[in-house]
Design an enzyme around this catalytic site. Structure first.
Site, short mmCIF file in Angstrom:
data_model
loop_
_atom_site.label_atom_id
_atom_site.label_comp_id
_atom_site.label_asym_id
_atom_site.label_seq_id
_atom_site.Cartn_x
_atom_site.Cartn_y
_atom_site.Cartn_z
N LYS A 201 0.86 -1.18 0.00
CA LYS A 201 0.00 0.00 0.00
C LYS A 201 0.90 1.24 0.00
CE LYS A 201 -4.37 1.20 -0.06
NZ LYS A 201 -5.30 0.71 -1.09
N SER A 386 -8.93 -1.14 -4.62
CA SER A 386 -9.09 -0.73 -3.23
C SER A 386 -10.57 -0.59 -2.88
CB SER A 386 -8.29 0.54 -2.97
OG SER A 386 -7.91 0.61 -1.61
#
Length: 580
Positions: A201, A386
């Site tokens: 991330k 996401s």
């Protein structure tokens, strides 16, 4: 005041009334003219153009067909909007069995196309040729850069590729680029504080590092390899060469038009004295052909097509003009689920993610469709990552293009503190606060170590919810989701082999999946109806006024809007990359 001033007062009042009357009259005439124009456009929008007995279908792909249509036929006429990608794909498929269509003429340009759009268009044109055995001609002034790669993928579906001698063949490969601004922010006195859950991330690195981490480098190289491999498949097939041979050829680019022909990359070089001319015959534009489509036959199953594009906003930010309003999208899905005449739903998503709360709101409606056994097929566009994947994960079937960027199951949060910048500008901020964390959301004061630890704890909980939600939707264990999660972005091709998507393709594959879910033949007609809410007249007028407003040019550019969006806590967003 003297009596001599009375005539002046009367004259002033008279002039004022006259001015008001003139302004009122101008306003009334403007409203009447606008109303008449809108009425005329409405009549025009509903009046199809009679098509000739035989014609060439013209596709102007100098810019890519949009996923999202103008909200009404009236507004499409007023703004000159082009048919959507779904309408374009459907028109090409319809043309394959339409005896009036004698071929397709394609004009390609620098605005066409992204890889996912290019692959969808290529596949549709390949189906047209296979079914109709008619000619497809693709013409271009040049093929340059990332857009040139997409345009060339489209062109490889044609019988003949024509390139102007004034242009060149500049497809040299594929590159992904991300900027890193930590040093700039430090020089400006801006402090970026971010935490994230997931090794990959890496979005915060753009603001906290001067270069990528090892994890970011690994992921970007993996994405670049997968995207390039999928892009080379249709090119290698047309050239009758292996992908490695095509790579070796592109490594020698750019080429002149003549060299490109010699290497078999194009079929015809148009001389400088000639324009990039149309294929001979009567031509019909894509927009006119789309307008000529007959309505679905009586009894055809109704399928709601809901399209959502952009960043997923928070539910309490309904006034934002850009991005996805989760309350509205959730309502559109709920309406389609509750409508007994709607047999299935296709949800087209093109989003890098957004807020946890917005993603959860929409995801709950997708899960409700599954509980009520109404097929909801997710069609992924260029991005469905996401927060977008949070929404998609409970779909009945997930369809992604090989070049779709998806996954990114991870969480980030943080903010920018502009106190140092303000001090350098000579601005001081005085604060009176009560409560240890009263300044938690302050854009002036940075977080303490204790506050950062608190943020990390909240993100840990959000990640566990994310993993659990995906595990339930995809029928995987949390450990399996975590293994392919950690914030890692995958291409559609990679995601399929890891159980994150079910099928590869675009709109065509999504509607074929609908037919399978409804136990219909592969060629069964579907009545595809728009599932997005249609705005009223007031909203249409406001849109037209906004498009004519010169102040729109002064709006923040998209990258800066995205940067300031990051100051909202708890984000489900993938790292932004630029394709070159």
């Amino acid at each position: 005041m003297s009596e001599s001033a009375a005539p002046l007062r009367r004259l002033a009042r008279l002039l004022w009334r006259a001015a008001r009357a003139i302004v009122f009259a101008i306003g009334l005439v403007t409203i009447l003219l606008a109303g008449a124009g809108l009425w005329g456009l409405h009549r025009l929008a509903g009046r199809p153009t009679a098509l000739p007995e035989h014609f060439i279908l013209s596709l102007n792909l100098q810019t890519a067909p949009p996923d999202v249509a103008a909200p009404s036929a009236l507004l499409r006429r007023a703004t000159g909007a082009t048919p959507t990608l779904e309408q374009t794909i459907a028109a090409i498929d319809r043309a394959a069995t339409d005896p009036r269509v004698r071929g397709i003429d394609i004009l390609l340009g620098g605005g066409c196309c992204g890889l996912t759009t290019a692959e969808e268009l290529h596949d549709a044109l390949a189906r047209f040729r296979a079914i109709s055995h008619r000619q497809v001609v693709a013409r271009a002034m040049s093929f340059d850069g990332a857009e040139g790669l997409g345009a060339y993928i489209v062109a490889t579906a044609a019988n003949r590729i024509e390139l102007s001698d004034a242009g060149d063949f500049g497809v040299t490969g594929l590159a992904l680029q991300s900027p890193f601004a930590a040093d700039l922010l430090k020089m400006a006195g801006v402090e970026a504080q971010f935490e994230h859950i997931g090794k990959y991330k890496t979005y915060p690195e753009l603001f906290t590092r001067s270069g990528p981490s090892a994890a970011a480098t690994e992921m970007m190289n993996s994405l670049a390899g997968s995207l390039y491999d999928s892009a080379l498949v249709p090119i290698a097939a047309r050239l009758k060469r292996s992908p490695d041979q095509v790579k070796a050829l592109f490594d020698q680019a750019p080429f002149s038009a003549a060299q490109a022909k010699q290497d078999g990359l194009v079929d015809t070089v148009l001389p400088l004295s000639a324009e990039v001319a149309h294929v001979r015959g009567v031509h019909v534009s894509l927009a006119d052909y789309v307008a000529d489509a007959a309505p679905a036959p009586a009894g055809a199953p109704k399928v709601a097509l809901i399209v959502a594009h952009g960043d997923i906003n928070a539910p309490d930010a309904p006034g934002r003009r850009s991005g996805i309003d989760p309350a509205r999208l959730a309502h559109e899905i709920a309406t389609a689920v509750a409508d007994p005449s709607i047999r299935a739903i296709v949800l087209r998503l093109d989003t890098p993610g957004g807020t946890v709360t917005g993603s959860a709101m929409v995801g709950a409606e997708v899960a409700r469709a599954a509980r009520l056994h109404k097929p909801l097929i997710v069609s992924m566009g260029a991005l469905d990552a996401s927060g977008g994947y949070w929404i998609s994960s409970h779909g009945a079937v997930l369809v992604a293009d090989p070049a779709t960027l998806t996954g990114s199951i991870g969480v980030l949060g943080g903010k920018f503190s502009f106190g140092g910048l303000l001090a350098r500008l000579g601005v001081s901020v005085s604060t009176a606060s009560r409560g240890a964390n009263a300044l938690f959301d302050s854009a002036v004061t940075p977080w303490t170590e204790a506050q950062l630890a608190s943020l990390q704890g909240q993100l840990d909980l959000d990640y566990q919810k994310f993993v659990g939600w995906v595990a339930a939707g995809r029928r995987m264990s949390p450990a399996q989701v975590n293994a392919v999660g950690q914030g890692r972005v995958w291409t559609g091709a990679q995601a399929r082999s890891r159980g994150l998507v079910d099928r590869l393709g675009g709109y065509h594959e999504a509607f074929m999946t609908v037919r399978a879910a409804l136990h219909l033949p592969a060629d069964a007609a579907l009545d595809i109806v728009p599932g997005n809410e249609q705005p009223g007249l007031a909203a249409l007028l406001a849109t037209l006024a906004r498009q004519a407003n010169p102040l729109e040019a002064a709006a923040l550019p998209e990258p800066l809007r995205g940067l300031f969006a990051l100051t909202r806590l708890h984000r489900l967003s993938m790292v932004p990359v630029e394709l070159r």
